[in-house]
Design a protein around this motif. Structure first.
Motif: not given
Length: 359
Positions: A69, A72, A78, A99, A101, A103
């Motif tokens: 998190a 990201k 990001a 949540e 982020g 992948d």
């Protein structure tokens, strides 16, 4: 030259798991960086940017989910892909990972084939993403270059128009320069954006391009003009707007047209060619009214001697019968006393060289 091996940052607080992942990845020709905690991983990122972060989900202190998190949310990282390694495979864990982020997921215990496929797929997606980003950057740079070239072309057009007008008019090149500085100074004192101030600096010298179309017998007449001649002279506003043209993508030419058409309009509606009043007159043209009248008062004309600075300021603020305070935008009139010292300096500094007397 061989292509660079992808770099993968492995984050796991358990040494055995960390070493296993590193060995499996190195066997597939990846370069591996290792960190024993999320904090250490953040430090490693300062030293070198990997192509992928492979992190354990559950670690003391900052968890792998929190690390993901945090990455990201940071503009620098990001787009850096993150795979969470976790023994948990429940819905709540997956939602938490999404949540954060991440992948992709990788289950424990590690399956070598699954590791190979997931890492390869994520890196392939990153390669495509990086390629698109590079292409976008190349495209943006190309657009910037073309825009700069187009802008230069517009400026050359503007300079050509100004030079053509100067050849016909008794007003000098120094007058055109002073007008630009007066208008920019007024824009800055009104708190206008820098873009607007820079734009009016370029556009204001086009105010009299319409005089190109005025017959020399009227334009260069040494004495006062009669009523018919004044009617012809006044058409230079419309002629200027027509010369610049209405369909312009250049903001400089758009503003130049507004100034050429409106720089003899008056706040009280007593001006020409359209008799506009108040805010019907574009702001750039209202600024030009004040700049042009100040410079005209200071300058010698066939029909008058020049006024000094103090007298010119007095006439603008209080009027003299021909020039009236109600001709000006009240906001500009209020700002004029503060701008007047700069106007005087521009007039004194920007002067044409004195021509040598003939032998």
């Amino acid at each position: 030259m061989p292509e660079r091996s992808p770099v993968i940052l492995v984050v796991d607080d358990e040494g055995s798991s960390r070493r296993l992942l590193a060995a499996l990845l190195q066997a597939d020709a990846y370069e591996v960086l290792a960190a024993a905690s999320a904090r250490e991983a953040l430090e490693r990122l300062q030293e070198r940017r990997p192509d992928l972060v492979l992190t354990d989900g559950m670690m003391p202190g900052m968890s792998g989910f929190e690390l993901a998190a945090r990455l990201k949310a940071d503009a620098r990282y990001a787009t850096l892909p993150v795979i969470i390694v976790t023994a948990l495979d429940d819905r709540e864990t997956r939602l938490r990972a999404l949540e954060a982020g991440v992948d992709d997921f990788l289950g424990k215990p590690i399956d070598r084939a699954e590791l190979r496929v997931r890492v390869r797929n994520i890196l392939r997606l990153k390669e495509y993403s990086d390629r698109i980003q590079r292409n976008n950057e190349i495209l943006e740079e190309t657009v910037r270059q073309r825009t700069a070239q187009l802008h230069d072309s517009y400026l050359q057009t503007i300079q050509t128009l100004i030079r053509a007008a100067e050849k016909k008019d008794e007003e000098t090149g120094a007058h055109v320069q002073r007008i630009a500085y007066y208008c920019k100074d007024l824009a800055q004192r009104l708190g206008m954006a820098t873009d607007f101030a820079d734009l009016i600096f370029v556009a204001s010298p086009m105010h009299d391009v319409g005089k190109i179309g005025i017959p020399d017998r009227v334009l260069l007449k040494p004495g006062p003009l009669d009523a018919a001649e004044w009617a012809i002279m006044r058409t230079h506003t419309i002629l200027g707007a027509n010369i610049i043209g209405e369909q312009n993508v250049s903001p400089e030419l758009q503003m130049g047209r507004e100034i050429a058409l409106g720089h003899h309009e008056r706040w009280d509606g007593s001006g020409y060619p359209l008799g506009r009043q108040g805010e019907e007159i574009p702001l750039c043209a209202r600024m030009m009214v004040m700049a042009d009248i100040y410079d005209a008062l200071r300058s010698r004309r066939p029909y008058k001697e020049p006024f000094d600075h103090e007298s010119s300021v007095e006439i603008i603020l209080k009027g003299d019968g021909r020039v009236k305070p109600e001709h000006f935008d009240p906001a500009l009139l209020a700002a004029f006393p503060r701008a007047a010292p700069a106007f005087a300096e521009y007039y004194a500094t920007l002067t044409d060289p004195v021509a040598p007397e003939p032998d």
